[in-house]
Design an enzyme around this catalytic site. Structure first.
Site, PDB file in Angstrom:
ATOM      1  CB  SER A 193       4.581  -5.763   8.639  1.00  0.00           C
ATOM      2  OG  SER A 193       3.843  -4.559   8.727  1.00  0.00           O
ATOM      3  N   GLY A 199      10.238  -3.618   5.132  1.00  0.00           N
ATOM      4  CA  GLY A 199      10.516  -2.548   6.075  1.00  0.00           C
ATOM      5  C   GLY A 199      10.804  -1.225   5.397  1.00  0.00           C
ATOM      6  CB  SER A 200      10.732   0.027   2.181  1.00  0.00           C
ATOM      7  OG  SER A 200      11.891  -0.735   2.227  1.00  0.00           O
ATOM      8  N   GLY A 201       8.009   0.967   4.253  1.00  0.00           N
ATOM      9  CA  GLY A 201       6.850   1.855   4.235  1.00  0.00           C
ATOM     10  C   GLY A 201       5.763   1.456   3.256  1.00  0.00           C
ATOM     11  CG  LEU A 202       6.385   0.610  -0.512  1.00  0.00           C
ATOM     12  CD1 LEU A 202       6.900   0.086  -1.859  1.00  0.00           C
ATOM     13  CD2 LEU A 202       5.543   1.877  -0.745  1.00  0.00           C
ATOM     14  N   GLY A 203       4.058  -1.302   3.422  1.00  0.00           N
ATOM     15  CA  GLY A 203       3.126  -2.236   4.055  1.00  0.00           C
ATOM     16  C   GLY A 203       3.509  -3.697   3.920  1.00  0.00           C
ATOM     17  CB  SER A 213       7.304 -10.040  -0.477  1.00  0.00           C
ATOM     18  OG  SER A 213       6.538  -8.855  -0.591  1.00  0.00           O
ATOM     19  CE  LYS A 218       1.495   1.663   3.634  1.00  0.00           C
ATOM     20  NZ  LYS A 218       2.069   1.291   4.846  1.00  0.00           N
ATOM     21  CG  ASP A 222      -0.068  -0.190   7.017  1.00  0.00           C
ATOM     22  OD1 ASP A 222      -0.636   0.859   6.664  1.00  0.00           O
ATOM     23  OD2 ASP A 222       1.123  -0.236   7.381  1.00  0.00           O
TER      24      ASP A 222
HETATM   25  N1  ATP Z   1       8.551 -11.063   2.679  1.00  0.00           N
HETATM   26  C1  ATP Z   1       8.817 -11.089   3.980  1.00  0.00           C
HETATM   27  N2  ATP Z   1       9.617 -12.066   4.489  1.00  0.00           N
HETATM   28  C2  ATP Z   1       9.894 -12.085   5.802  1.00  0.00           C
HETATM   29  N3  ATP Z   1       9.425 -11.196   6.713  1.00  0.00           N
HETATM   30  C3  ATP Z   1       8.628 -10.205   6.274  1.00  0.00           C
HETATM   31  C4  ATP Z   1       8.291 -10.109   4.891  1.00  0.00           C
HETATM   32  N4  ATP Z   1       7.502  -9.035   4.734  1.00  0.00           N
HETATM   33  C5  ATP Z   1       7.351  -8.474   5.956  1.00  0.00           C
HETATM   34  N5  ATP Z   1       8.031  -9.173   6.892  1.00  0.00           N
HETATM   35  C6  ATP Z   1       8.039  -8.832   8.340  1.00  0.00           C
HETATM   36  O1  ATP Z   1       7.644  -7.473   8.477  1.00  0.00           O
HETATM   37  C7  ATP Z   1       8.707  -6.672   9.055  1.00  0.00           C
HETATM   38  C8  ATP Z   1       8.727  -5.292   8.409  1.00  0.00           C
HETATM   39  O2  ATP Z   1       7.595  -4.583   8.875  1.00  0.00           O
HETATM   40  P1  ATP Z   1       7.560  -3.030   9.108  1.00  0.00           P
HETATM   41  O3  ATP Z   1       6.184  -2.747   9.572  1.00  0.00           O
HETATM   42  O4  ATP Z   1       8.696  -2.574   9.945  1.00  0.00           O
HETATM   43  O5  ATP Z   1       7.760  -2.404   7.637  1.00  0.00           O
HETATM   44  P2  ATP Z   1       6.710  -2.226   6.450  1.00  0.00           P
HETATM   45  O6  ATP Z   1       5.448  -2.930   6.809  1.00  0.00           O
HETATM   46  O7  ATP Z   1       7.372  -2.637   5.192  1.00  0.00           O
HETATM   47  O8  ATP Z   1       6.474  -0.656   6.417  1.00  0.00           O
HETATM   48  P3  ATP Z   1       5.181   0.197   6.946  1.00  0.00           P
HETATM   49  O9  ATP Z   1       4.706  -0.487   8.188  1.00  0.00           O
HETATM   50  O10 ATP Z   1       5.747   1.544   7.228  1.00  0.00           O
HETATM   51  O11 ATP Z   1       4.249   0.190   5.802  1.00  0.00           O
HETATM   52  C9  ATP Z   1       9.956  -7.489   8.783  1.00  0.00           C
HETATM   53  O12 ATP Z   1      10.979  -7.197   9.723  1.00  0.00           O
HETATM   54  C10 ATP Z   1       9.434  -8.926   8.954  1.00  0.00           C
HETATM   55  O13 ATP Z   1       9.284  -9.280  10.316  1.00  0.00           O
HETATM   56  C1  MEV Z   2       2.860   4.629  10.802  1.00  0.00           C
HETATM   57  C2  MEV Z   2       1.518   3.972  10.538  1.00  0.00           C
HETATM   58  O1  MEV Z   2       0.509   4.985  10.684  1.00  0.00           O
HETATM   59  C3  MEV Z   2       1.396   3.477   9.100  1.00  0.00           C
HETATM   60  C4  MEV Z   2       2.438   2.497   8.693  1.00  0.00           C
HETATM   61  O2  MEV Z   2       2.214   2.157   7.334  1.00  0.00           O
HETATM   62  C5  MEV Z   2       1.292   2.880  11.548  1.00  0.00           C
HETATM   63  C6  MEV Z   2      -0.138   2.393  11.614  1.00  0.00           C
HETATM   64  O3  MEV Z   2      -1.066   3.098  11.237  1.00  0.00           O
HETATM   65  O4  MEV Z   2      -0.330   1.270  12.102  1.00  0.00           O
HETATM   66 MG    MG Z   3       4.353  -2.470   8.571  1.00  0.00          MG
END
Ligand code: ATP
Ligand code: MEV
Ligand code: MG
Length: 385
Positions: A145, A139-143, A134, A10, A202
């Site tokens: 997790s 862990g780059s802000g594109l959701g 994936s 996202k 997210d």
């Molecule tokens: N393809 C994947 N393989 C293994 N672990 C993953 C994978 N995708 C997500 N994760 C888990 O999600 C964590 C990253 O989540 P984090 O919420 O920090 O970043 P994000 O979801 O990419 O960014 P944001 O929450 O800002 O959108 C990783 O450290 C891991 O635990």
């Molecule tokens: C930073 C945040 O607002 C968005 C992360 O994509 C956290 C959340 O809403 O859960």
């Molecule tokens: Mg996340």
């Protein structure tokens, strides 16, 4: 029986962080997915293990089912979804610790813990193999997790008695409304394990897709015919959403009145963004006017994210670089590095887009153009394509 699930990442157009504190936010799915395949072994396989293979990080986690039963003997399936207690979290963490995850990859432990909680809550202690990969940067802000939790929840539920599925359906299929709600609730429980205090935006946008407004746990689906093109720049600066969300909460405790005003301002920005996106677009002139308003709102939102302390030097570099081309940017997701959005107006020439991408890439950043607002989570039973 094997099932595949795919869940999109996202972008957040307005309102990240403030949404954790009750403000509105606007998000859209992007056409980059996390895929999970899940299968139960046949008796001929003679396999008594529960396995999670994480292809992106080349790691595999496997536990004999007897070891899981021994680690948490009182586990039972949890229908409807429920939160993982602190006590169970500790028991699961001990199973994850047995795998000695390298220190540099320790952030993965939370995801593995979420998998164990989701799987055992829905199926109990049963042998199975899940393989996850994936297209999203982790862990780059594109959701990533949320897509991880949604894809896992969907695959796990699709092979459970909790949902009724059409196993003969050819190709990718969407869940019914009740099933989507269940997937979303379980995914939220997984996100809680990874994030600490997620707002739920997210996992909700990854589950339902398209474009949504989200406030205090309530979802409004946005209908739009406005063409929206965003450049996504990955600064490649690593960060962790849990830590950033916690840092905003700490700042809020230190300055409750000032931060309340910041969150109120963000709430107004998100509402305005949602209204602009939803209003009809009769002609090009109207599109240009709307784009100019969106650009201004993005800049204002970025300023408020700076106030919350979640910007970063790399994000500021993207902001300034794009501004040289009269383009507006804001961070997306948790910030602290990660990805930045730049609105690309409809009438912008391809030459300018190429120039700005080239300049961003000379800074060491990675640019991508993703499709915005596609389907949410979908599943596919094996034997169909
Ligand atoms: N393809 C994947 N393989 C293994 N672990 C993953 C994978 N995708 C997500 N994760 C888990 O999600 C964590 C990253 O989540 P984090 O919420 O920090 O970043 P994000 O979801 O990419 O960014 P944001 O929450 O800002 O959108 C990783 O450290 C891991 O635990
Ligand atoms: C930073 C945040 O607002 C968005 C992360 O994509 C956290 C959340 O809403 O859960
Ligand atoms: Mg996340």
């Amino acid at each position: 029986m094997e099932v595949r699930a795919r869940a999109p990442g996202k972008i957040i157009l307005a309102g990240e962080h403030a949404v954790v504190h009750g403000s509105a936010a606007v998000a859209a799915s992007i056409d980059l997915y996390t895929y999970v395949s899940l299968r139960f072994p046949t008796p001929a396989d003679n396999d008594e293990t529960l396995t999670l293979q994480l292809k992106d990080v080349s790691l595999e986690f496997s536990w004999p089912v007897a070891r899981i039963k021994e680690a948490f003997p009182n586990s039972e399936t949890q229908i409807p979804p429920s939160s993982c207690s602190l006590e169970t979290l500790k028991l699961i963490a001990s199973l994850v610790d047995e795998h000695n995850i390298p220190e540099a990859k320790i952030g993965l432990a939370a995801g593995v813990t979420a998998f164990l909680w989701l799987f055992t809550s829905i199926h109990g202690c049963k042998p199975a193999k899940a393989v996850l990969s994936s297209e999203l940067p982790l862990g780059s802000g594109l959701g990533s997790s949320a897509a991880f939790c949604v894809a896992l929840s969907a695959a796990i539920l699709a092979l459970s008695d909790s949902v009724t599925m059409d196993f003969s359906h050819q190709g990718w299929q969407v869940f019914g409304e009740n099933e989507l709600e269940l997937v979303n609730k379980w995914a939220f429980e997984g996100e809680k394990i990874i994030h600490g205090k997620p707002s739920g935006i997210d996992n909700t946008v990854s589950t339902y897709g398209n474009m949504i407004k989200f406030k205090s746990g309530a979802l409004t689906r946005l209908k739009t015919n406005m063409p929206l093109k965003m450049l996504i720049t990955n600064t490649k600066v690593g960060r962790n959403t849990k830590a950033l969300v916690a840092s905003v909460s700490e700042r809020t405790l230190r300055h409750p009145t000032a931060m309340a005003s910041v969150f109120t301002a963000v709430d107004s920005i998100s509402s305005e963004v949602a209204a602009i996106i939803q209003s009809p677009v009769p002609d090009d002139l109207a599109i240009t006017e709307k784009e100019e308003k969106l650009e201004e709102l993005m800049e204002m939102n970025q300023g408020l994210l700076q106030c919350m302390g979640v910007s970063h030097a790399s994000i500021e570099t993207v902001f300034r670089t794009t501004l040289k081309y009269k383009l507006s940017s804001k961070l997306t997701g948790a910030g602290g590095g990660g990805c930045v959005l730049t609105l690309l107006p409809t009438l912008l020439s391809g030459t300018v887009v190429d120039k700005v991408i080239a300049e961003l890439e000379t800074c060491g950043f990675q640019c991508l153009l993703a499709g915005i607002g596609g389907n949410g989570v979908e599943i596919l039973f094996s034997g169909t394509s």
